[in-house]
Every structure is written in structure tokens, then in C-alpha cells.
Design a protein around this motif. Structure first.
Motif, PDB file in Angstrom:
ATOM      1  N   ARG A 187       0.842  -1.206   0.000  1.00 56.80           N
ATOM      2  CA  ARG A 187       0.000   0.000   0.000  1.00 56.80           C
ATOM      3  C   ARG A 187       0.873   1.250   0.000  1.00 56.80           C
ATOM      4  N   GLY A 188       1.953   1.197   0.775  1.00 56.95           N
ATOM      5  CA  GLY A 188       2.890   2.311   0.805  1.00 56.95           C
ATOM      6  C   GLY A 188       3.572   2.513  -0.532  1.00 56.95           C
ATOM      7  N   GLN A 189       3.940   1.408  -1.173  1.00 57.88           N
ATOM      8  CA  GLN A 189       4.596   1.482  -2.481  1.00 57.88           C
ATOM      9  C   GLN A 189       3.695   2.154  -3.503  1.00 57.88           C
ATOM     10  N   GLY A 190       2.439   1.718  -3.562  1.00 55.34           N
ATOM     11  CA  GLY A 190       1.504   2.289  -4.521  1.00 55.34           C
ATOM     12  C   GLY A 190       1.246   3.761  -4.269  1.00 55.34           C
ATOM     13  N   PHE A 191       1.065   4.119  -2.994  1.00 57.54           N
ATOM     14  CA  PHE A 191       0.803   5.519  -2.638  1.00 57.54           C
ATOM     15  C   PHE A 191       2.013   6.392  -2.934  1.00 57.54           C
ATOM     16  N   ASP A 192       3.174   5.950  -2.481  1.00 57.49           N
ATOM     17  CA  ASP A 192       4.391   6.760  -2.634  1.00 57.49           C
ATOM     18  C   ASP A 192       4.779   6.940  -4.103  1.00 57.49           C
ATOM     19  N   ASP A 193       4.643   5.867  -4.878  1.00 53.90           N
ATOM     20  CA  ASP A 193       5.021   5.957  -6.296  1.00 53.90           C
ATOM     21  C   ASP A 193       4.154   6.956  -7.041  1.00 53.90           C
ATOM     22  N   TYR A 194       2.839   6.924  -6.793  1.00 56.31           N
ATOM     23  CA  TYR A 194       1.947   7.840  -7.502  1.00 56.31           C
ATOM     24  C   TYR A 194       2.096   9.266  -6.975  1.00 56.31           C
ATOM     25  N   ALA A 195       2.344   9.382  -5.665  1.00 54.60           N
ATOM     26  CA  ALA A 195       2.429  10.710  -5.049  1.00 54.60           C
ATOM     27  C   ALA A 195       3.708  11.451  -5.411  1.00 54.60           C
ATOM     28  N   LYS A 196       4.736  10.722  -5.833  1.00 53.18           N
ATOM     29  CA  LYS A 196       6.025  11.349  -6.136  1.00 53.18           C
ATOM     30  C   LYS A 196       5.862  12.441  -7.197  1.00 53.18           C
ATOM     31  N   GLY A 197       6.252  13.649  -6.830  1.00 53.86           N
ATOM     32  CA  GLY A 197       6.148  14.777  -7.757  1.00 53.86           C
ATOM     33  C   GLY A 197       4.776  15.401  -7.807  1.00 53.86           C
ATOM     34  N   LYS A 198       3.808  14.792  -7.094  1.00 56.41           N
ATOM     35  CA  LYS A 198       2.440  15.322  -7.098  1.00 56.41           C
ATOM     36  C   LYS A 198       1.978  15.763  -5.723  1.00 56.41           C
ATOM     37  N   LEU A 199       2.452  15.071  -4.678  1.00 52.87           N
ATOM     38  CA  LEU A 199       2.108  15.415  -3.302  1.00 52.87           C
ATOM     39  C   LEU A 199       3.390  15.555  -2.490  1.00 52.87           C
ATOM     40  N   ASP A 200       3.333  16.360  -1.463  1.00 53.13           N
ATOM     41  CA  ASP A 200       4.472  16.539  -0.568  1.00 53.13           C
ATOM     42  C   ASP A 200       4.209  15.725   0.703  1.00 53.13           C
ATOM     43  N   ILE A 201       4.763  14.504   0.758  1.00 52.18           N
ATOM     44  CA  ILE A 201       4.584  13.647   1.945  1.00 52.18           C
ATOM     45  C   ILE A 201       5.575  14.126   3.008  1.00 52.18           C
ATOM     46  N   VAL A 202       5.069  14.884   3.976  1.00 53.35           N
ATOM     47  CA  VAL A 202       5.956  15.514   4.964  1.00 53.35           C
ATOM     48  C   VAL A 202       6.393  14.548   6.059  1.00 53.35           C
ATOM     49  N   THR A 203       5.615  13.478   6.280  1.00 52.08           N
ATOM     50  CA  THR A 203       5.992  12.502   7.307  1.00 52.08           C
ATOM     51  C   THR A 203       5.295  11.171   7.065  1.00 52.08           C
ATOM     52  N   LYS A 204       5.976  10.083   7.449  1.00 53.30           N
ATOM     53  CA  LYS A 204       5.402   8.735   7.426  1.00 53.30           C
ATOM     54  C   LYS A 204       5.678   8.117   8.789  1.00 53.30           C
ATOM     55  N   GLN A 205       4.608   7.758   9.506  1.00 52.06           N
ATOM     56  CA  GLN A 205       4.765   7.188  10.842  1.00 52.06           C
ATOM     57  C   GLN A 205       3.880   5.959  10.988  1.00 52.06           C
ATOM     58  N   THR A 206       4.374   4.964  11.711  1.00 51.56           N
ATOM     59  CA  THR A 206       3.621   3.723  11.870  1.00 51.56           C
ATOM     60  C   THR A 206       2.692   3.779  13.074  1.00 51.56           C
ATOM     61  N   ALA A 207       1.527   3.148  12.914  1.00 53.17           N
ATOM     62  CA  ALA A 207       0.590   2.969  14.025  1.00 53.17           C
ATOM     63  C   ALA A 207       0.152   1.516  14.106  1.00 53.17           C
ATOM     64  N   GLY A 208       0.835   0.650  13.365  1.00 52.54           N
ATOM     65  CA  GLY A 208       0.616  -0.796  13.490  1.00 52.54           C
ATOM     66  C   GLY A 208      -0.779  -1.285  13.194  1.00 52.54           C
ATOM     67  N   PHE A 209      -1.501  -0.570  12.303  1.00 52.56           N
ATOM     68  CA  PHE A 209      -2.885  -0.936  11.960  1.00 52.56           C
ATOM     69  C   PHE A 209      -3.828  -0.837  13.162  1.00 52.56           C
ATOM     70  N   ASP A 210      -3.465  -0.042  14.161  1.00 55.46           N
ATOM     71  CA  ASP A 210      -4.207   0.023  15.421  1.00 55.46           C
ATOM     72  C   ASP A 210      -4.882   1.384  15.584  1.00 55.46           C
ATOM     73  N   ARG A 211      -6.152   1.388  15.986  1.00 57.88           N
ATOM     74  CA  ARG A 211      -6.930   2.621  16.099  1.00 57.88           C
ATOM     75  C   ARG A 211      -6.384   3.552  17.184  1.00 57.88           C
ATOM     76  N   ALA A 212      -6.134   3.019  18.374  1.00 50.27           N
ATOM     77  CA  ALA A 212      -5.658   3.847  19.484  1.00 50.27           C
ATOM     78  C   ALA A 212      -4.281   4.441  19.194  1.00 50.27           C
ATOM     79  N   LYS A 213      -3.410   3.633  18.596  1.00 55.42           N
ATOM     80  CA  LYS A 213      -2.074   4.132  18.256  1.00 55.42           C
ATOM     81  C   LYS A 213      -2.167   5.232  17.198  1.00 55.42           C
ATOM     82  N   ALA A 214      -3.085   5.073  16.261  1.00 52.00           N
ATOM     83  CA  ALA A 214      -3.249   6.072  15.199  1.00 52.00           C
ATOM     84  C   ALA A 214      -3.738   7.403  15.761  1.00 52.00           C
TER      85      ALA A 214
END
Length: 320
Positions: A187-214
């Protein structure tokens, strides 16, 4: 001399017989655990016992999957035994090892981690038990098939949606899943590849697929990057957690998730979450069991089966 020759011939015959008996013992489905084209012992669905290991039943999407597996199995007379790994890779491997010891006819595994599940898959291979993976792959061992959405494609769909809604070069954040899970990587690969040059991804942080952590991660992101306009959460549980943090902040930040879980769909209806990449976990459960039924009917099974995905927004959420 004749007596000795006769004795040797008898010993040879007994040796060959014992080898044949050993080879015939314990066959549950695959001669080598890895090739669906090998000859199998034909069994009807009602004769099968299937062990199911789910990564976590705290995720509503996986609850939907579990419920559909139980319902579909009951419809076909199949016995299923289901365990919850609670996102613990050691527990999941132990659960699968227990199924192997019980000599189930097949395994359905929704891995916590694509690397960590490898020993369990290999243990099933050695026992000749066919393995079907759901949503996430294994980085080792042989499987009958992997049933999953195209996560790379879904990631691209999410990035494309944000480009269309918040505009090019907008500052966005990405909340990632469990490190090591194939869904996180793809999912990260698909998002990052398309976003390159189109969006400014200022940060990537993990929350382990968990609601409370997110929730906590999003609070920290908003504090460190108050000018972000959108968040891509790699699953709906994290999207729901992120939405709570965004609502508390009073900011207008678009959120897109990934799964199509009920909790997120409700927030899309309210307008709290903008969109999600919808998956059909009920269909994945059916496809997984159907693959096992085909295998035990002597039919070939594709090594990878792609489940459908679609972009869900407020415009079409009522149809989901």
C-alpha cells in the motif's frame, strides 16, 4: 546358501513394504505441501476440517472475514476452527503449529507479518497441509494460493484521490501499518510511487494498523506539521483513530483509509472521513474456502487470486 538368499529377499520385501506404508501415512492434501497440481486425496467439503488463523479480531474488517468463513463453511458442512493471533507473531505461529499437530486438512492464514509467518507455513508444508493466505502474503514456504486485493493499485487510488481533492504539491501525512506486513509495504509502495512529484509527503509514521495508536500518532503529526491538508491511513482502523484526532484539533484535514470496514463507512457518511479503498473481506473468505474445495476436488488453483477493490466516498457509500 539358498536359505540365506531367501532370507535376504524377504528382508528386502519387508523394507520396501515399510517404506510404502510410511509414505502413505499422514497424507492430508499435498504430497510436498507446495504444488496444487500434485495428486491429492479427494475429499468433499463436509469431510474437511480447516484451521483458520486471523491476525487480530480487534479489526472489524477481519471480523467480517471470520464471520463469512464460518457462515460459508457451515453452508458446505465444513468444520472450521478459528484462532485470534492478537497481532502477536509468536502466538500466531504457535496457533498454526497446533493446527498442524491436529492434522487439519487445510489452513487459512491471515498473517500478522509476512516474514514471521514463514516457519509456520514451512511446518505445514512438511506435514503436507495446503495453506491459503488471506490479505497478506508469506515471504517463505509454499502456499496453495494467496487471496488478496491489489494493495499497490489501492495505494495508487488513494494518492490519486488526494491529488484530485487537495491538489498537487499539497502537504500530506502517511500513517503506515505493521512493519514487515506485505499490506504495509504494498500500500505504501503504490501511494508513494503515484504521489512522487504530485504530493508533498511531509511525514510517514507507523501505528501498526491500530486505532488507538493512530489517534496518538495523528495528534503528534498535527502538532509537528500543522499545515498538512490530508492523511492517508493504510487501514480503516487507523483512519478512524486519525479522524478522532483531527476532529479534536478543529482542522480541515482530508482522511482516506483502506479496507471498507463498517466503522469507517459510518464516518464517511458523516463526512468525518473523506474516503476509503474498499475491500471485500467477505469475498476473500469465500474464495479461500472455494480454493480448498477445488484443491480437494482434484482441480488446479491459481497461485494468486485478486479480490475486488473500489474507491468509496460519500457519493457511493450507501451502496456498500
Amino acid at each position: 546358501m539358498k536359505h540365506s538368499l531367501k532370507k535376504l529377499l524377504m528382508m528386502g520385501f519387508l523394507l520396501l513394504l515399510s517404506v510404502g506404508l510410511l509414505a502413505a501415512c499422514g497424507k492430508t492434501g499435498l504430497d510436498n505441501g507446495g504444488d496444487s497440481d500434485n495428486k491429492v486425496t479427494t475429499k468433499k467439503p463436509k469431510e474437511l476440517t480447516v484451521g483458520v488463523s486471523v491476525s487480530t479480531l480487534s479489526n472489524p474488517a477481519f471480523i467480517d472475514m471470520k464471520d463469512e468463513i464460518q457462515s460459508y463453511a457451515k453452508e458446505h458442512g465444513t468444520t472450521v476452527q478459528i484462532t485470534d493471533a492478537q497481532n502477536d507473531t509468536s502466538k500466531q505461529n504457535n496457533d498454526v503449529e497446533d493446527f498442524v499437530q491436529k492434522k487439519v486438512d487445510a489452513l487459512i492464514i491471515n498473517p500478522c507479518d509476512s516474514d514471521a509467518i514463514t516457519p509456520a507455513v514451512k511446518a505445514a508444508n512438511e506435514a503436507g497441509i495446503p495453506v491459503v493466505l488471506i490479505d497478506r502474503s508469506s515471504n517463505g514456504g509454499k502456499v496453495l494460493t494467496t487471496v488478496a486485493s491489489n494493495s499497490v493499485k489501492g495505494g495508487k487510488m488513494a494518492a490519486n484521490y488526494l491529488v484530485d481533492t487537495v491538489g498537487e504539491n499539497a502537504k500530506v501525512a502517511e500513517i503506515t501499518g505493521i512493519p514487515g506486513a506485505s499490506a504495509t509495504r504494498e500500500r505504501g509502495q503504490g501511494f508513494d510511487d503515484y504521489a512522487k512529484g504530485k504530493l508533498d509527503i511531509v511525514t510517514k509514521q507507523t501505528a501498526g494498523f491500530d486505532r488507538a495508536k493512530a489517534l496518538t500518532v495523528t495528534e503528534n503529526i498535527i502538532q509537528a506539521h500543522p499545515d498538512i491538508t490530508a492523511i492517508f491511513a493504510q487501514n480503516d482502523e487507523m483512519a478512524v483513530g486519525a479522524a478522532k484526532a483531527v476532529s479534536a484539533s478543529g482542522k480541515d484535514i482530508k482522511i482516506i483509509g483502506f479496507d471498507g470496514a463498517d466503522a469507517c463507512l459510518k464516518l464517511i457518511k458523516k463526512g468525518t472521513v473523506a474516503a476509503t479503498i474498499g475491500q471485500r473481506f467477505d469475498k476473500m473468505g469465500q474464495i479461500a474456502l472455494d480454493s480448498i474445495y477445488k484443491h480437494y476436488d482434484g482441480k488446479s488453483v491459481s497461485k494468486n487470486i485478486e479480490a475486488p477493490i473500489n474507491l468509496v466516498t460519500k457519493d457511493n457509500v450507501a451502496k456498500q
